[in-house]
Design a protein around this motif. Sequence first.
Motif, PDB file in Angstrom:
ATOM      1  N   ARG A  49      -1.801   4.437  -9.748  1.00  0.00           N
ATOM      2  CA  ARG A  49      -3.106   4.501  -9.067  1.00  0.00           C
ATOM      3  C   ARG A  49      -3.069   5.506  -7.918  1.00  0.00           C
ATOM      4  O   ARG A  49      -3.986   6.304  -7.756  1.00  0.00           O
ATOM      5  N   PHE A  50      -1.996   5.463  -7.105  1.00  0.00           N
ATOM      6  CA  PHE A  50      -1.862   6.399  -5.991  1.00  0.00           C
ATOM      7  C   PHE A  50      -1.852   7.838  -6.496  1.00  0.00           C
ATOM      8  O   PHE A  50      -2.580   8.700  -5.997  1.00  0.00           O
ATOM      9  N   LEU A  51      -1.003   8.123  -7.498  1.00  0.00           N
ATOM     10  CA  LEU A  51      -0.867   9.494  -7.975  1.00  0.00           C
ATOM     11  C   LEU A  51      -2.126   9.975  -8.691  1.00  0.00           C
ATOM     12  O   LEU A  51      -2.486  11.148  -8.594  1.00  0.00           O
ATOM     13  N   THR A  52      -2.827   9.100  -9.375  1.00  0.00           N
ATOM     14  CA  THR A  52      -4.101   9.472  -9.995  1.00  0.00           C
ATOM     15  C   THR A  52      -5.121   9.810  -8.922  1.00  0.00           C
ATOM     16  O   THR A  52      -5.876  10.781  -9.051  1.00  0.00           O
ATOM     17  N   ARG A  53      -5.132   9.044  -7.847  1.00  0.00           N
ATOM     18  CA  ARG A  53      -6.042   9.310  -6.725  1.00  0.00           C
ATOM     19  C   ARG A  53      -5.712  10.663  -6.089  1.00  0.00           C
ATOM     20  O   ARG A  53      -6.601  11.440  -5.760  1.00  0.00           O
ATOM     21  N   GLU A  54      -4.437  10.962  -5.923  1.00  0.00           N
ATOM     22  CA  GLU A  54      -4.005  12.205  -5.272  1.00  0.00           C
ATOM     23  C   GLU A  54      -4.079  13.419  -6.199  1.00  0.00           C
ATOM     24  O   GLU A  54      -4.371  14.517  -5.737  1.00  0.00           O
ATOM     25  N   CYS A  55      -3.797  13.237  -7.484  1.00  0.00           N
ATOM     26  CA  CYS A  55      -3.630  14.362  -8.412  1.00  0.00           C
ATOM     27  C   CYS A  55      -4.781  14.524  -9.392  1.00  0.00           C
ATOM     28  O   CYS A  55      -4.881  15.544 -10.064  1.00  0.00           O
ATOM     29  N   GLY A  56      -5.608  13.503  -9.527  1.00  0.00           N
ATOM     30  CA  GLY A  56      -6.725  13.571 -10.464  1.00  0.00           C
ATOM     31  C   GLY A  56      -6.455  12.793 -11.742  1.00  0.00           C
ATOM     32  O   GLY A  56      -5.345  12.316 -11.990  1.00  0.00           O
ATOM     33  N   ALA A  57      -7.497  12.703 -12.542  1.00  0.00           N
ATOM     34  CA  ALA A  57      -7.453  11.898 -13.765  1.00  0.00           C
ATOM     35  C   ALA A  57      -6.447  12.414 -14.789  1.00  0.00           C
ATOM     36  O   ALA A  57      -6.020  11.663 -15.671  1.00  0.00           O
ATOM     37  N   ALA A  58      -6.046  13.660 -14.700  1.00  0.00           N
ATOM     38  CA  ALA A  58      -5.095  14.223 -15.660  1.00  0.00           C
ATOM     39  C   ALA A  58      -3.655  13.782 -15.382  1.00  0.00           C
ATOM     40  O   ALA A  58      -2.764  14.049 -16.187  1.00  0.00           O
ATOM     41  N   PHE A  59      -3.426  13.071 -14.270  1.00  0.00           N
ATOM     42  CA  PHE A  59      -2.053  12.666 -13.941  1.00  0.00           C
ATOM     43  C   PHE A  59      -1.450  11.830 -15.055  1.00  0.00           C
ATOM     44  O   PHE A  59      -2.088  10.960 -15.626  1.00  0.00           O
ATOM     45  N   LYS A  60      -0.172  12.126 -15.354  1.00  0.00           N
ATOM     46  CA  LYS A  60       0.617  11.271 -16.245  1.00  0.00           C
ATOM     47  C   LYS A  60       2.084  11.459 -15.894  1.00  0.00           C
ATOM     48  O   LYS A  60       2.495  12.508 -15.390  1.00  0.00           O
ATOM     49  N   PHE A  61       2.870  10.425 -16.124  1.00  0.00           N
ATOM     50  CA  PHE A  61       4.311  10.516 -15.943  1.00  0.00           C
ATOM     51  C   PHE A  61       4.906  11.249 -17.143  1.00  0.00           C
ATOM     52  O   PHE A  61       4.477  11.036 -18.271  1.00  0.00           O
ATOM     53  N   PRO A  79       0.842  -1.207   0.000  1.00  0.00           N
ATOM     54  CA  PRO A  79       0.000   0.000   0.000  1.00  0.00           C
ATOM     55  C   PRO A  79       0.878   1.258   0.000  1.00  0.00           C
ATOM     56  O   PRO A  79       1.858   1.340   0.734  1.00  0.00           O
ATOM     57  N   ILE A  80       0.499   2.220  -0.825  1.00  0.00           N
ATOM     58  CA  ILE A  80       1.243   3.476  -0.911  1.00  0.00           C
ATOM     59  C   ILE A  80       0.421   4.558  -0.224  1.00  0.00           C
ATOM     60  O   ILE A  80      -0.752   4.755  -0.543  1.00  0.00           O
ATOM     61  N   LEU A  81       1.067   5.250   0.696  1.00  0.00           N
ATOM     62  CA  LEU A  81       0.449   6.349   1.435  1.00  0.00           C
ATOM     63  C   LEU A  81       1.229   7.622   1.148  1.00  0.00           C
ATOM     64  O   LEU A  81       2.357   7.571   0.642  1.00  0.00           O
ATOM     65  N   ARG A  82       0.691   8.766   1.522  1.00  0.00           N
ATOM     66  CA  ARG A  82       1.427  10.021   1.341  1.00  0.00           C
ATOM     67  C   ARG A  82       2.752   9.991   2.088  1.00  0.00           C
ATOM     68  O   ARG A  82       3.714  10.613   1.654  1.00  0.00           O
TER      69      ARG A  82
END
Length: 74
Positions: free
Chosen positions: A29-41, A10-13
């Motif tokens: 999945r973690f970064l999309t949850r935190e940053c929104g659907a626009a997240f991309k690497f 599990p990844i937490l802040r």
Amino acid sequence: MKAFDWHADPILRATMITKTYRNTQNVRRFLTRECGAAFKFDRHFMAWLKDGTEKTMGDAADEWLRRPAQKRKA
């Protein structure tokens, strides 16, 4: 201490980005949850993640959100 499994743990802040960090679907999945659907690497963000400075996954989310805001101000 067991190495962090970037694929399954599990990844937490508060999760520290370690030398074994990988851009996995779990991280996405973690970064999309935190940053929104626009997240991309992108290359610059991935280089920032792996630059060797101590940071958490929360720091990573905050940095990703800061970058587009900084571009809008410029």
